[in-house]
Scaffold this motif. Structure first.
Motif, PDB file in Angstrom:
ATOM      1  N   ASN A   1       0.822  -1.213   0.000  1.00 57.72           N
ATOM      2  CA  ASN A   1       0.000   0.000   0.000  1.00 57.72           C
ATOM      3  C   ASN A   1       0.854   1.260   0.000  1.00 57.72           C
ATOM      4  N   TYR A   2       1.951   1.232   0.731  1.00 54.08           N
ATOM      5  CA  TYR A   2       2.845   2.386   0.803  1.00 54.08           C
ATOM      6  C   TYR A   2       3.441   2.678  -0.574  1.00 54.08           C
ATOM      7  N   VAL A   3       3.905   1.637  -1.249  1.00 59.76           N
ATOM      8  CA  VAL A   3       4.476   1.806  -2.595  1.00 59.76           C
ATOM      9  C   VAL A   3       3.396   2.288  -3.564  1.00 59.76           C
ATOM     10  N   LYS A   4       2.212   1.704  -3.498  1.00 59.11           N
ATOM     11  CA  LYS A   4       1.119   2.117  -4.389  1.00 59.11           C
ATOM     12  C   LYS A   4       0.786   3.585  -4.184  1.00 59.11           C
ATOM     13  N   GLU A   5       0.742   4.007  -2.942  1.00 58.70           N
ATOM     14  CA  GLU A   5       0.444   5.406  -2.622  1.00 58.70           C
ATOM     15  C   GLU A   5       1.508   6.342  -3.192  1.00 58.70           C
ATOM     16  N   ILE A   6       2.767   5.951  -3.098  1.00 60.09           N
ATOM     17  CA  ILE A   6       3.858   6.792  -3.613  1.00 60.09           C
ATOM     18  C   ILE A   6       3.809   6.877  -5.130  1.00 60.09           C
ATOM     19  N   ILE A   7       3.624   5.735  -5.793  1.00 59.09           N
ATOM     20  CA  ILE A   7       3.626   5.726  -7.266  1.00 59.09           C
ATOM     21  C   ILE A   7       2.439   6.495  -7.809  1.00 59.09           C
ATOM     22  N   GLY A   8       1.300   6.339  -7.189  1.00 58.42           N
ATOM     23  CA  GLY A   8       0.129   7.104  -7.617  1.00 58.42           C
ATOM     24  C   GLY A   8      -0.741   6.377  -8.629  1.00 58.42           C
ATOM     25  N   ASP A   9      -1.328   7.136  -9.543  1.00 54.25           N
ATOM     26  CA  ASP A   9      -2.377   6.625 -10.433  1.00 54.25           C
ATOM     27  C   ASP A   9      -1.941   5.518 -11.375  1.00 54.25           C
ATOM     28  N   SER A  10      -0.670   5.452 -11.734  1.00 53.05           N
ATOM     29  CA  SER A  10      -0.251   4.404 -12.672  1.00 53.05           C
ATOM     30  C   SER A  10      -0.134   3.042 -11.994  1.00 53.05           C
ATOM     31  N   ALA A  11      -0.165   2.994 -10.664  1.00 54.09           N
ATOM     32  CA  ALA A  11      -0.135   1.719  -9.930  1.00 54.09           C
ATOM     33  C   ALA A  11      -1.564   1.300  -9.604  1.00 54.09           C
ATOM     34  N   LYS A  12      -1.911   0.113 -10.024  1.00 59.76           N
ATOM     35  CA  LYS A  12      -3.257  -0.422  -9.777  1.00 59.76           C
ATOM     36  C   LYS A  12      -3.127  -1.769  -9.083  1.00 59.76           C
ATOM     37  N   TYR A  13      -4.197  -2.154  -8.407  1.00 61.02           N
ATOM     38  CA  TYR A  13      -4.247  -3.518  -7.902  1.00 61.02           C
ATOM     39  C   TYR A  13      -4.485  -4.419  -9.105  1.00 61.02           C
ATOM     40  N   PRO A  14      -3.816  -5.561  -9.171  1.00 60.58           N
ATOM     41  CA  PRO A  14      -3.895  -6.403 -10.369  1.00 60.58           C
ATOM     42  C   PRO A  14      -5.312  -6.765 -10.788  1.00 60.58           C
ATOM     43  N   SER A  15      -6.197  -6.993  -9.857  1.00 64.30           N
ATOM     44  CA  SER A  15      -7.567  -7.373 -10.210  1.00 64.30           C
ATOM     45  C   SER A  15      -8.295  -6.271 -10.989  1.00 64.30           C
ATOM     46  N   GLU A  16      -7.778  -5.037 -10.932  1.00 62.91           N
ATOM     47  CA  GLU A  16      -8.391  -3.932 -11.665  1.00 62.91           C
ATOM     48  C   GLU A  16      -8.043  -3.959 -13.148  1.00 62.91           C
ATOM     49  N   VAL A  17      -6.933  -4.619 -13.520  1.00 62.50           N
ATOM     50  CA  VAL A  17      -6.479  -4.554 -14.919  1.00 62.50           C
ATOM     51  C   VAL A  17      -6.206  -5.913 -15.561  1.00 62.50           C
ATOM     52  N   ASP A  18      -6.098  -6.957 -14.755  1.00 61.00           N
ATOM     53  CA  ASP A  18      -5.722  -8.275 -15.270  1.00 61.00           C
ATOM     54  C   ASP A  18      -6.858  -9.252 -15.004  1.00 61.00           C
TER      55      ASP A  18
ATOM     56  N   ASN B   1      -7.028 -12.215 -15.751  1.00 59.03           N
ATOM     57  CA  ASN B   1      -6.490 -13.543 -15.421  1.00 59.03           C
ATOM     58  C   ASN B   1      -5.676 -13.539 -14.130  1.00 59.03           C
ATOM     59  N   PHE B   2      -5.800 -12.489 -13.341  1.00 54.32           N
ATOM     60  CA  PHE B   2      -5.001 -12.369 -12.126  1.00 54.32           C
ATOM     61  C   PHE B   2      -5.241 -13.553 -11.196  1.00 54.32           C
ATOM     62  N   ASP B   3      -4.130 -14.160 -10.755  1.00 56.26           N
ATOM     63  CA  ASP B   3      -4.227 -15.348  -9.907  1.00 56.26           C
ATOM     64  C   ASP B   3      -3.533 -15.175  -8.556  1.00 56.26           C
ATOM     65  N   GLY B   4      -3.238 -13.939  -8.171  1.00 59.59           N
ATOM     66  CA  GLY B   4      -2.657 -13.691  -6.858  1.00 59.59           C
ATOM     67  C   GLY B   4      -1.147 -13.808  -6.787  1.00 59.59           C
ATOM     68  N   THR B   5      -0.480 -13.912  -7.922  1.00 56.29           N
ATOM     69  CA  THR B   5       0.964 -14.174  -7.903  1.00 56.29           C
ATOM     70  C   THR B   5       1.831 -12.925  -7.895  1.00 56.29           C
ATOM     71  N   TYR B   6       1.260 -11.742  -8.010  1.00 52.96           N
ATOM     72  CA  TYR B   6       2.033 -10.504  -7.917  1.00 52.96           C
ATOM     73  C   TYR B   6       1.182  -9.457  -7.214  1.00 52.96           C
ATOM     74  N   ASP B   7       1.787  -8.327  -6.877  1.00 58.85           N
ATOM     75  CA  ASP B   7       1.144  -7.377  -5.962  1.00 58.85           C
ATOM     76  C   ASP B   7       0.498  -6.163  -6.615  1.00 58.85           C
TER      77      ASP B   7
END
Length: 166
Positions: free
Chosen positions: A20-37, A39-45
């Protein structure tokens, strides 16, 4: 800020804090995988969304710097946290090198937070150890004061992390 308050978080909560800290710093270009993938299977953050709509799979791994001279002492965890001047250990766990394209490592020292950015091909050159004997997917990495330079070359500032924009 005193980052030692993060010492008492459980490993799972601490890992989620790092994501969450990294996502907050990166901003809008960082999404939770389920928002864009789909086929997301939980293998990345996280997913870093590119301007063309594609995305880069990101794994975030966080660790607390532990003073190796105090590690086995019966004292509160926050008192075991290290600064760079101390003899220290960094232990990154549950790394899945084959499921992400980019790896962001977060180190919480007792007096600061640092970030390190590595591509998969760079990570695979590291001394990755098996997490457990029967697990061929997850790996772990250890850094100590004597080999910290192997990680340090990948350090990026918070501003550089904030500027990750593809």
């Amino acid at each position: 800020m005193d980052y030692r308050k993060l010492a008492d978080l459980s490993p799972r909560v601490f890992g989620k804090w790092g994501e969450n800290y990294v996502k907050e710093i990166i901003g809008d270009s960082a999404k939770y995988p389920s928002e864009v993938d789909e086929n997301f299977d939980g293998t990345y953050d996280l997913a870093l969304v590119l301007k063309n709509g594609d995305f880069i799979r990101v794994e975030v791994k966080s660790t607390r710097a532990i003073n190796t001279e105090l590690e086995s002492e019966n004292i509160p965890e926050y008192e075991k946290m290290a600064s760079k001047e101390d003899s220290f250990k960094l232990h990154f766990q549950h790394i899945k090198p084959n499921f992400a394209d980019l790896f962001i490592f977060v180190v919480v020292w007792k007096d600061m937070i640092e970030f390190y950015l590595m591509l998969r091909k760079e990570l695979l050159k590291m001394n990755l150890e098996r997490q457990t004997r029967d697990n061929d997917i997850e790996r772990q990495l250890f850094f100590y004061k004597y080999n910290y330079d192997e990680l340090e070359r990948y350090m990026i500032s918070e501003n550089e992390l904030r500027g990750l924009n593809f």
